[in-house]
Design an enzyme around this catalytic site. Structure first.
Site, PDB file in Angstrom:
ATOM      1  N   GLY A  57       1.154  -1.119  -0.028  1.00 10.97           N
ATOM      2  CA  GLY A  57       0.235  -0.124  -0.247  1.00 10.97           C
ATOM      3  C   GLY A  57       1.133   1.026  -0.606  1.00 10.97           C
ATOM      4  O   GLY A  57       0.261   1.908   0.627  1.00 10.97           O
ATOM      5  N   GLY A  58       2.321   1.168  -0.745  1.00  6.55           N
ATOM      6  CA  GLY A  58       2.615   2.330  -0.848  1.00  6.55           C
ATOM      7  C   GLY A  58       3.731   3.043   0.501  1.00  6.55           C
ATOM      8  O   GLY A  58       4.865   2.612  -0.315  1.00  6.55           O
ATOM      9  N   GLN A 135      -0.579   0.797   7.461  1.00  4.48           N
ATOM     10  CA  GLN A 135      -2.562   0.780   5.683  1.00  4.48           C
ATOM     11  C   GLN A 135      -3.201   0.373   7.051  1.00  4.48           C
ATOM     12  O   GLN A 135      -3.771   0.780   8.424  1.00  4.48           O
ATOM     13  CB  GLN A 135      -1.941  -0.149   5.232  1.00  4.48           C
ATOM     14  CG  GLN A 135      -1.443   0.964   3.871  1.00  4.48           C
ATOM     15  CD  GLN A 135      -2.970   0.745   3.432  1.00  4.48           C
ATOM     16  OE1 GLN A 135      -3.584   0.560   3.546  1.00  4.48           O
ATOM     17  NE2 GLN A 135      -2.357   2.013   2.308  1.00  4.48           N
ATOM     18  N   GLY A 181       1.121  -4.620  -4.189  1.00  3.60           N
ATOM     19  CA  GLY A 181       0.802  -5.136  -3.275  1.00  3.60           C
ATOM     20  C   GLY A 181      -1.001  -5.650  -3.178  1.00  3.60           C
ATOM     21  O   GLY A 181      -1.649  -6.713  -2.675  1.00  3.60           O
ATOM     22  N   GLY A 183      -3.169  -4.187  -5.051  1.00  4.44           N
ATOM     23  CA  GLY A 183      -3.862  -4.441  -6.805  1.00  4.44           C
ATOM     24  C   GLY A 183      -3.545  -5.854  -7.425  1.00  4.44           C
ATOM     25  O   GLY A 183      -3.877  -6.236  -8.336  1.00  4.44           O
ATOM     26  N   ASP A 201       0.729  -1.208 -14.746  1.00  5.10           N
ATOM     27  CA  ASP A 201       1.423  -1.072 -13.889  1.00  5.10           C
ATOM     28  C   ASP A 201       2.770  -0.657 -14.126  1.00  5.10           C
ATOM     29  O   ASP A 201       3.801  -0.978 -15.358  1.00  5.10           O
ATOM     30  CB  ASP A 201       1.675  -1.797 -12.491  1.00  5.10           C
ATOM     31  CG  ASP A 201       1.932  -0.918 -11.340  1.00  5.10           C
ATOM     32  OD1 ASP A 201       3.620  -0.470 -11.432  1.00  5.10           O
ATOM     33  OD2 ASP A 201       1.822  -1.549 -10.796  1.00  5.10           O
ATOM     34  N   ARG A 206       6.867  -4.969  -9.632  1.00  4.08           N
ATOM     35  CA  ARG A 206       5.380  -5.734  -9.640  1.00  4.08           C
ATOM     36  C   ARG A 206       4.171  -6.658 -10.622  1.00  4.08           C
ATOM     37  O   ARG A 206       3.656  -7.681  -9.780  1.00  4.08           O
ATOM     38  CB  ARG A 206       4.434  -3.936  -9.371  1.00  4.08           C
ATOM     39  CG  ARG A 206       5.129  -3.180  -7.718  1.00  4.08           C
ATOM     40  CD  ARG A 206       4.154  -2.055  -8.424  1.00  4.08           C
ATOM     41  NE  ARG A 206       4.200  -1.384  -6.398  1.00  4.08           N
ATOM     42  CZ  ARG A 206       3.802  -0.303  -5.899  1.00  4.08           C
ATOM     43  NH1 ARG A 206       2.649   0.138  -6.543  1.00  4.08           N
ATOM     44  NH2 ARG A 206       4.603  -0.017  -5.239  1.00  4.08           N
ATOM     45  N   SER A 270      -1.659   2.243  -5.608  1.00  9.94           N
ATOM     46  CA  SER A 270      -2.081   3.617  -4.869  1.00  9.94           C
ATOM     47  C   SER A 270      -2.477   4.958  -4.103  1.00  9.94           C
ATOM     48  O   SER A 270      -1.597   5.714  -4.348  1.00  9.94           O
ATOM     49  CB  SER A 270      -0.620   3.283  -4.162  1.00  9.94           C
ATOM     50  OG  SER A 270      -0.253   1.233  -3.910  1.00  9.94           O
ATOM     51  N   CYS A 415     -10.995 -17.280   2.594  1.00  9.06           N
ATOM     52  CA  CYS A 415     -12.498 -17.347   2.840  1.00  9.06           C
ATOM     53  C   CYS A 415     -13.631 -16.250   3.194  1.00  9.06           C
ATOM     54  O   CYS A 415     -13.272 -16.035   4.434  1.00  9.06           O
ATOM     55  CB  CYS A 415     -13.011 -18.571   2.783  1.00  9.06           C
ATOM     56  SG  CYS A 415     -13.384 -19.284   3.992  1.00  9.06           S
TER      57      CYS A 415
END
Length: 556
Positions: A57-58, A135, A181, A183, A201, A206, A270, A415
């Site tokens: 997440g950045g 995050q 992470g 996406g 991207d 990534r 992000s 799940c």
């Protein structure tokens, strides 16, 4: 094992690895479990940047700095069952007297008084070494790699197919940006749902990571080649995923020019962090890194304008027929700030597709095998399939997951389970550990993207029926309920998913070690946690929640 020996074996910065097997390093499994999951968050297969302790997440970190991380490890190794460790934005700050069924770790990340709850004030504190961005599951030590968001993304894509395409995504093209992470789960989720996928991207590493972990099928730097591949796959009805190195805005512009209009369009860049998470369309990665350091104000200005341009193309795609939605990264708000006044003309994924599940107390139930043995996960898969034979959707997911998902770090599974189901599953797992069918304890947690643990008006609580989108009493009540119920560690964060100033959310993890103590905690926590989602949506007036609340005697 001595502290120095443990560090040399499992935590030599930036090389981190969770211990495995059934032997303790800490004084009990209640402290061994958070220790292993913290180190698993930073495993090279799991974390995006272990050097900076960034998980996903950045800039989402597991600990504030290497020194703080070492101190957390030291205290977890020493901690007994009558004390709990306090962690303030990734730094251990004290221990309090508690009891054996209390949480062993209490975590607060990135929380600011509302008037100061913005990126600018946060960055000042961070630069002074006083804070980190947690995050969601990065700072609460229950990130499990891309699989963690995979099933939620799969649920969303399937729900989109049910709503718009009679449940069939064959011959349908899904286009998106962002393969980091979070996406990075999109390509596999899309193909599992039956669609053809094109993901873009700017960072080739990534995409390569998704190739290596079998989340994406093919990769190219060439737009024409990517277009050829996806159109052929779409025409043939093939569930194939393509990763294209490039800028998502530029690619959308080209697709519009070529009149290639995807059936489904979303985004998981992000964008929640305009400076550290998003790359303006007119900068290379190298140029972006340099500008961030030399002129963050200019960088943010360029980033917001680029997001406005990006969303403008998404809006044009929507006009031409694409089912377009925001996937919860605050892209629309920053695009609006950048000048795109119609940014909110498309909705977020929760009000569009997920809220009915939230009303039933359903959400992302995840667990990790502390033994490190994949077979323990397969045993739990089988147990759930036997326990819920009527849940065909879950069974399909578990069968597909076993075949297609590569574990990252400790073997884990996720799940979506709802009210009643989570408690039942937890008790089954406890018996599996007690009987030895599972070789070591399990931990059960969830994403913060859950039915009753988040206040996020541009994501989980967007468009609430009663207008209560921004009320954050609910995640605070979730935190208190799980603390009182005996979760093994709990956390409360600010800014996860959508950035500083836009969300507050709570996390929990409960240990499953086969003991009577664990059974008591499981019964409370895995009842209370989904019940919070039902309470929240009953209060907002949702009929589906009122029915669930009545069925489980939750209405007061």
């Amino acid at each position: 094992m001595k502290f120095s020996e443990f560090i040399n074996t499992y935590a030599r910065h930036p090389h981190y690895e969770a211990p495995t097997g059934d032997q303790l390093n800490a004084k009990s499994w209640q402290t061994e479990a958070p220790l292993r999951m913290l180190l698993n968050n930073l495993h090279a297969e799991v974390a995006e940047d272990p050097e900076q302790l960034i998980v996903y997440g950045g800039t989402g970190q597991a600990a504030r700095n290497p020194e703080a991380l070492l101190k957390i490890i030291e205290k977890l190794l020493e901690l007994d069952d009558d004390h709990s460790l306090l962690v303030q934005s990734g730094k251990p700050v004290g221990m309090v007297r508690t009891h054996p069924e209390a949480p062993r770790v209490l975590i607060a990340n990135s929380n600011l008084v509302p008037h100061w709850a913005n990126w600018e004030h946060f960055e000042k504190l961070k630069s002074d070494g006083l804070m980190m961005y947690g995050q969601m599951t990065a700072g609460s030590w229950i990130y499990i790699g891309s699989q963690g968001i995979l099933q939620g993304t799969y649920e969303t894509f399937v729900a989109c197919g049910e709503k718009h395409f009679n449940g069939d995504l064959k011959h349908k093209l899904l286009v998106t940006g962002g393969l980091g992470g979070m996406g990075g789960a999109q390509p596999l989720a899309a193909t599992m749902a039956g669609a053809t996928f094109l993901g873009v991207d700017v960072d080739p590493e990534r995409i390569q990571k998704r190739i290596d972990t079998r989340y994406i099928d093919k990769m190219t730097y060439d737009y024409e080649e990517a277009k050829k591949w996806v159109l052929e796959a779409k025409n043939n009805g093939e569930a194939v995923s393509i990763g294209l190195v490039g800028d998502i805005g530029n690619v959308l512009e080209k697709l519009l020019h070529d009149n290639v209009i995807p059936e489904i369009l979303t985004d998981q860049t992000s964008a929640h962090d305009p400076i550290h998470g998003y790359v303006p369309h007119d900068l290379s990665l190298k140029e972006a890194k340099a500008l961030r350091q030399s002129n963050a104000t200019l960088y943010k200005e360029k980033s917001l304008k680029s997001m406005a341009r990006h969303v403008g193309f998404m809006l044009e795609m929507m006009k031409r027929g694409s089912k377009t939605f925001d996937y919860g990264n605050n892209l629309r708000e920053f695009a609006y700030q950048g000048g795109e006044k119609n940014a909110f003309d498309f909705k977020g994924f929760v009000p569009e597709y997920i809220r009915p599940l939230f009303c039933e107390g359903k959400g992302p139930f995840r667990w990790a095998a502390l033994s490190g043995d994949p077979e323990d996960i397969y045993v739990t898969d089988k147990a759930l399939i036997e326990a819920f034979p009527e849940n065909k959707h879950m069974i399909h997911w578990l069968e597909e997951a076993k075949e297609k998902i590569a574990f990252q770090g400790l073997p884990c599974r996720i799940c979506w389970l709802g009210m009643g189901e989570r408690e039942k599953a937890g008790l089954i797992f406890n018996e599996l550990v007690k009987s030895g069918k599972v070789k070591a304890p399990i931990v059960i947690g969830r994403d913060h993207l859950d039915c009753g643990s988040v206040a996020s008006p541009y994501r989980e609580t967007e468009g609430m029926k009663d207008g209560s989108d921004a009320v954050s009493d609910w995640p605070l009540l979730n935190l208190m309920s799980n603390t009182a119920g005996g979760a093994t560690w709990v956390s409360f964060h600010h800014g996860g998913g959508v950035g500083m100033g836009y969300s507050q959310h709570a996390g929990m993890v409960v240990l499953v070690d086969g003991t009577d103590r664990a059974e008591r905690c499981i019964r409370r926590v895995l009842h209370n946690d989904p019940a919070m989602g039902v309470f929240r949506h009953v209060d907002a007036g949702y009929e589906e929640a009122i029915k669930t609340g009545t069925d489980f005697s939750l209405i007061i």
